[in-house]
Every structure is written in structure tokens, then in C-alpha cells.
Design a protein around this motif. Sequence first.
Motif, short mmCIF file in Angstrom:
data_model
loop_
_atom_site.label_atom_id
_atom_site.label_comp_id
_atom_site.label_asym_id
_atom_site.label_seq_id
_atom_site.Cartn_x
_atom_site.Cartn_y
_atom_site.Cartn_z
N ASP A 108 0.84 -1.30 -0.10
CA ASP A 108 -0.01 0.00 -0.05
C ASP A 108 0.83 1.10 0.03
OD1 ASP A 108 -2.45 1.40 -0.05
OD2 ASP A 108 -2.64 1.04 2.21
N ALA A 109 0.60 2.13 -0.91
CA ALA A 109 1.38 3.37 -0.75
C ALA A 109 1.35 4.08 0.58
CB ALA A 109 0.70 4.38 -1.87
N LYS A 110 2.48 4.63 0.99
CA LYS A 110 2.55 5.31 2.39
C LYS A 110 2.29 6.71 2.15
CE LYS A 110 5.20 5.02 6.42
NZ LYS A 110 5.40 6.51 6.77
N PHE A 111 1.33 7.42 2.54
CA PHE A 111 1.16 8.96 2.71
C PHE A 111 1.86 9.67 3.78
CE2 PHE A 111 -2.28 6.79 0.24
CZ PHE A 111 -2.23 7.43 -1.11
N ASP A 112 2.36 10.64 3.39
CA ASP A 112 3.09 11.46 4.34
C ASP A 112 2.15 12.60 5.00
OD1 ASP A 112 5.08 12.41 5.98
OD2 ASP A 112 6.10 13.44 4.46
N GLY A 113 1.37 12.14 5.96
CA GLY A 113 0.52 13.13 6.64
C GLY A 113 0.33 12.54 8.22
N ALA A 114 -0.89 12.57 8.79
CA ALA A 114 -0.96 12.49 10.25
C ALA A 114 -1.87 11.36 10.51
CB ALA A 114 -1.66 13.73 10.99
N SER A 115 -1.55 10.36 11.25
CA SER A 115 -2.56 9.20 11.36
C SER A 115 -3.72 9.75 12.31
CB SER A 115 -1.55 8.13 12.19
OG SER A 115 -0.61 7.52 11.34
N GLU A 165 -4.61 7.95 7.04
CA GLU A 165 -3.72 9.20 6.96
C GLU A 165 -4.66 10.49 6.91
OE1 GLU A 165 0.34 9.57 8.12
OE2 GLU A 165 -0.96 8.02 8.11
N VAL A 166 -4.30 11.45 7.47
CA VAL A 166 -4.81 12.91 7.15
C VAL A 166 -3.91 13.66 6.40
CG1 VAL A 166 -6.02 14.92 8.06
CG2 VAL A 166 -6.52 12.79 9.10
N ILE A 167 -4.21 13.92 5.17
CA ILE A 167 -3.23 14.83 4.25
C ILE A 167 -3.66 15.88 3.86
CG2 ILE A 167 -2.06 12.51 3.64
CD1 ILE A 167 -4.23 14.25 1.05
N ILE A 168 -2.55 16.71 3.13
CA ILE A 168 -3.18 17.92 2.44
C ILE A 168 -2.23 17.75 0.89
CG2 ILE A 168 -2.41 20.44 2.10
CD1 ILE A 168 -3.02 20.68 5.21
N ALA A 195 -0.79 19.11 7.81
CA ALA A 195 -2.05 18.16 8.23
C ALA A 195 -1.99 18.12 9.49
CB ALA A 195 -1.78 16.73 7.33
N SER A 196 -0.92 17.86 10.52
CA SER A 196 -1.03 17.55 11.83
C SER A 196 -1.18 18.83 12.60
CB SER A 196 0.56 16.96 12.13
OG SER A 196 0.43 16.89 13.54
N GLY A 197 -0.95 19.87 12.10
CA GLY A 197 -1.15 21.23 12.95
C GLY A 197 -2.73 21.55 12.53
N SER A 198 -2.98 21.08 11.26
CA SER A 198 -4.66 21.37 11.09
C SER A 198 -5.53 20.72 11.66
CB SER A 198 -4.74 21.46 9.39
OG SER A 198 -4.01 22.41 8.83
N LEU A 199 -5.08 19.34 12.07
CA LEU A 199 -6.15 18.55 12.57
C LEU A 199 -6.03 18.75 14.19
CD1 LEU A 199 -7.36 15.84 11.74
CD2 LEU A 199 -5.33 14.48 12.28
N ARG A 200 -5.17 19.49 14.73
CA ARG A 200 -5.05 19.53 16.16
C ARG A 200 -5.63 21.15 16.49
NH1 ARG A 200 -1.05 19.31 18.74
NH2 ARG A 200 -1.91 18.38 20.69
N GLN A 201 -6.49 21.47 15.57
CA GLN A 201 -6.82 23.07 15.99
C GLN A 201 -7.86 22.92 16.99
OE1 GLN A 201 -5.65 26.03 14.87
NE2 GLN A 201 -4.09 25.04 13.77
N LEU A 202 -7.83 24.01 18.08
CA LEU A 202 -9.02 23.93 19.16
C LEU A 202 -10.30 24.46 18.44
CD1 LEU A 202 -6.79 25.01 22.32
CD2 LEU A 202 -7.68 23.03 21.73
N ASP A 203 -10.09 25.17 17.47
CA ASP A 203 -11.17 26.01 16.76
C ASP A 203 -11.27 25.15 15.62
OD1 ASP A 203 -13.13 27.12 15.17
OD2 ASP A 203 -12.16 29.21 15.38
N SER A 204 -12.42 24.09 15.59
CA SER A 204 -12.73 23.25 14.35
C SER A 204 -12.93 24.06 13.18
CB SER A 204 -13.86 22.37 14.44
OG SER A 204 -13.62 21.69 15.65
#
Length: 647
Positions: A108-115, A165-168, A195-204
Motif C-alpha cells: 500500500d502506498a505510504k502517504f506523508d500525513g498525520a495518522s 492518514e490525514v493529508i493535504i 496536516a498535523s497542525g490543522s488536525l489539532r486545532q482547538l477551533d474546528s
Amino acid sequence: MDFQTYKEKTELLKKMAHHYYVLDDPITSDDEYDRLYFELVAYEKDNPNHIDSTSPTQRVGDKIKENFEKITHIERMWSLDDVFNFDELNAWKNRINKYDTNITFMCDAKFDGASLNLTYDKGVLISAATRGDGNTGESILENAKMINSIPLSIPYLDKIEIRGEVIINKYDFEKINKERMQNNESIFANPRNAASGSLRQLDSKITKKRKLKFIPWGFGYFDIDENSFFNRLNMIKKFGFIDTKLSTKCNNLDEVEAFYNKLISIRHTYDIMLDGMVVRLDSLNLQNSLGYTAKNPRFAVAYKFPPIEKQTKILDISFSVGRSGVITPVAELEPINIEGASVSRATLYNFEEIEKKDIRINDNVLIIRSGDVIPKIIKPIKELRNGNEIKISKPSFCPICNSELLVENILIKCQNLQCKARVKNSIIHFCSKKAMNMMGLGDKIIDFLFEEKIINNILDIYKITREMLENKEGWKEKKIQNVLDSIQSSKNIELWRFINALGIEHIGENASKKLVELFGFRIFDISYDELIAVDGIGSESAKSLTIFMETNKELINELLKIIQPTIEKNNGILNGEIVVITGTLSISRDEMAKRLENLGANISSSISKKTTMLIAGINAGSKLDKARELGIRILNEYELNILINHN
């Protein structure tokens, strides 16, 4: 509109959204989509009791959190071991062949993002959590709902954990960074960080604007009678998730290598960053038989892509100051794009590295970057030199505080404890988990306290009062109390933690424990000769510790008065034992190590002739074989408990 019409139009909007965000195949115009969307919003406003919680209109993100709650995964999320070439991949396969030779692979292709771990129950998304430490992550359900490619409901009614994986994509990443530059905000280093920083925003709502995508690559808890990983994953993709079509089954390593080369051929043109390929056994029964090491599954590896090599030019050299005062030379580069990331700096590590490679300012150089590895200069291209190159000189004064530097062989250090760069990083280390364990004082909190001049040095931490924090923007009662409680809990902490927290060059966690065990509180007045006589303490460590203790004597004495660290007594059952732990135990490795240390043992990470005991849990691997070869005493957890209880 009546309720039945509302339900029908909601299903139509879901279909439109699925085609647009998941299949990338719109079936309607943006205007038509927006018209239907706002028609449903109007109905829901007048009929709040009729709202379908899985409607695309419910991806709102109105709630702003103060922090993220912790959530435990039903099944642990593991990280993968890396292999970098075919020989390493073949060696992994040969280890598996000891158990079974009739194997097939799923690639499976490995995408560079946040699990991200999604949990559905009765067909509805009920939780979403980051990987965290593998067992426990941060609950970010509201943010996950802002990602349009994550279905709010699926046609599977039993409980299931879906992982991905969450990606941009590269285009949206560049667009975000342009906007941040225009707003004078710091830019993201690469799409994974974005992607990681966007995923962990306190403001959705911020998460919603970032155009994140979720690509499934696996599952945790999934109770279904299907032994093929490949078939299970394809079943999940049909629940309404993105299918990149970049996965396949292979019968042998030649087929695996062919698919790997196919992915390499598209890595530069594909709109999402790829950093390798995941190779795993397709049989779930065999996966379960092989089990796990302490960190990784034995049945899967990440087959990483070769590092990307590019040419650029060194424009200048700058110097960064670390928390222990070490000066690191940094090459300022002519900006170059590598895999969607703009690279303009590369560490040169130390001056020995510069001299050995003969790197100069204005040199054309080859650099590599692989995945999230820091860009590294391979060599200068001497054939392109034209006489304008300038040799790099060692600095004599600190670039931050301008105080005279101490030069010791490879390392160059700032000794000024009032140096702003050094102080701030020292405080961050001092408060960290492996040091004083002040959980309420993370990096961002310390940045704030430092910039607000509430703290200027380590001692100031213990002078913080409630009044200093009240009325500060973003500081509510709970946040203030967390900080004060963290500071209070650091008092009477173990002495080894205090030593480790000081950030002494060459003296880490294990050395701190060993020195406290041997010398106790005498460590603060220890001589170089006493230290050099200790097994495992070299001349550099001994010199570093004695100089540090002498230079910072006044600060250390003040801290000792406030903190009053303690030394845990042990009953000596395992005094003198050098113990290695392997396999899966009933408690975590860290807990077992702490228990054994309290009994006097020294914990080692690898088997050697000095090892005197191996504690072997379930699925113990090569360490068990090596211990048997060397005739080392081997105990399972039951036998260890008998030994302890008998004594």
C-alpha cells in the motif's frame, strides 16, 4: 418542505458531497450544491428535532475547545519499522520464513500525513483520535467531522476502528503557506506538518478551511470473518472512503519490488506526498501468530523511498544555540523545493563535519531529504568552484548574547546561563516528561511565560503565582490551576529526574540514574577522578558534569532548597544485575523497568556479555536467542515474581 422531502434531499446532498470530496467526480455544479445545502440549513433551523446528524450540513465546527481530552484506542496503534533497500526487505522476509514459507503480501502506498483513528458504532462516527503514544491519543471528533472525505455514517452497524492518514495535497499546501506569509504567520515546513497542525486545532472552523483529506490504510477493532487484510481494507473503502487505487496483493518479493518501483515513478507527479510503501503479510492469522516487538509489528515494514538528492548553493552560515549551550552551524541555502517542501536551511552538525567535507560559503552542494528527515548536505561540488568560495570560521562569541564561547574539540558552547536562547530551551527541557514531568507546562505555555517576562530563568518557575496569570488572554481558571499544580507536583521528585532536568551535556536519563545510585547527593560536589572511575562514564561526560556543577553551583543550590528531591530506596534484591527486557508483558516496558530499578537493577536495551538477566515476555525475539547463546539467566514474568516474593 415536509420531513420526508427533507430526508430525500439530505440523501441527495450526501451523494453530491461523496462524488465531489471522495470520488473527485462532481455530479452537480457548485451553485446547485450550495442551493440545496442552504435549503436544508433553513429547514433544520425551523425543525431542530428533525436534523439528520449525518447530513453534510452538520459539519459546522461552532464549538471551540480549551484542550483535547485523552481517549484510549480499542486496539493499539503501532508504528512501523523501516527498511531502505531490497536486501533489508529480503532479510525481513527471511525472518518470517522461519515461521511460515507460504506467504502473500499486501502493499500500500505510504502517504506523508498525520495518522487518525476513527471509531464507528451502529453505523455512526462516535470518536476520532490521534495516534498519541499508540495506546492513548487526543480526542478530535469535532475536527474529524470537518473533513468531508470522512463519512459521518457508514453501512456497517457493528463497532469498528478505521485507521488512515490525514493529508493535504501539494497544491493546497502551497496555497496555505502563501496565505500565512501574507498574514505574517510562520509557514509550515511540509504537508505532513500542515496536516498535523490543522488536525489539532482547538477551533474546528480552522480545520474546516484547510481542505484536509482522509485516506484509510488499515483498521483496529474489526470483528468479521475475513482472513485477508487486503479484502478487509477494500471492504472499508466501499463504506464511502477515498480509494487511491495504490494498493495491491503480491505473491513474492519480485512483485513487491515491481510495485515499489511503480510508486517511485509517480512520486514526483502525484498530488499527495508519498514517502514509501507499506509491506505487510496479507494473512491476519499469520499476523497474529508473529505478533509484535516492543514498538513494531513483526509482520509489516515501511519500505522507504530513496532520499531525494538535489543541488543548491550555500549563501551564508548562521549559528543556533541549543539548550545546553552547544553552537550548531547551519547552512543558509538558496531555496529549493523538495517533495512539496521549500528547503532553505540544512544543519552542518559541527565543525569537524565542515572541515572533513571542506564545505565553504558560496559552494554549490548536493543535499538530500528523505521523508521527514532534516535536509543534509552530502558534499560540495568542487568542480563548480570559481574562486569566490569562503572558508567557514569558528565563531568566538555567542550569536545570541555575544559572550565568549568555550571551544572543546568538536563542540563549541555558550556558558552564559543568562543567554536567552539557552535559558528558554533549558526551561523547556527542565519541565519535560522525562525530566521534572511538569505536564501543565508544555512548549507553548513556556513560550508564552517567557515572552511575557513572567519567567526569565528556571528559578522563576517556582515564583509563578495565580495573580501573574489572571486576566491574561486565553488563561482561564482550569489552565491556571494546571500550571500551578504541575509546579507543585515537581517538588520532592526523584533526584535522578532533577539531574536529568538540568540538561548537562552527555548526561542523560540512564547516566543520571546510575550516578544517583552510586553517589546520591554527593553528585553535586563530585570530583573528575571519582567520575572517570565509574564504568560507562567517559572523560567527556566526567568533564562536562564537573564543569557544569562548578559553573552553576549557586543556581543548583537554590533549586535544591525549593524542590528538595528524594532518592528512592531499593531493597537490593537485584543489586548488581544488568537486566534486559524483551517481549510483551502484563505491564508496559517502562513500568517493568522502573520496578526492577527500584530493586537495584541496571536496565540495558541490548544483550551483551555484561548482561546478567533477561526478562522474556510473550513473543520474545532475537534477544532471547542471543541470551541463550551467551548462557544468560532467563526469567519469564511468573518466575521473576517468584524470585521477588521469595526474597
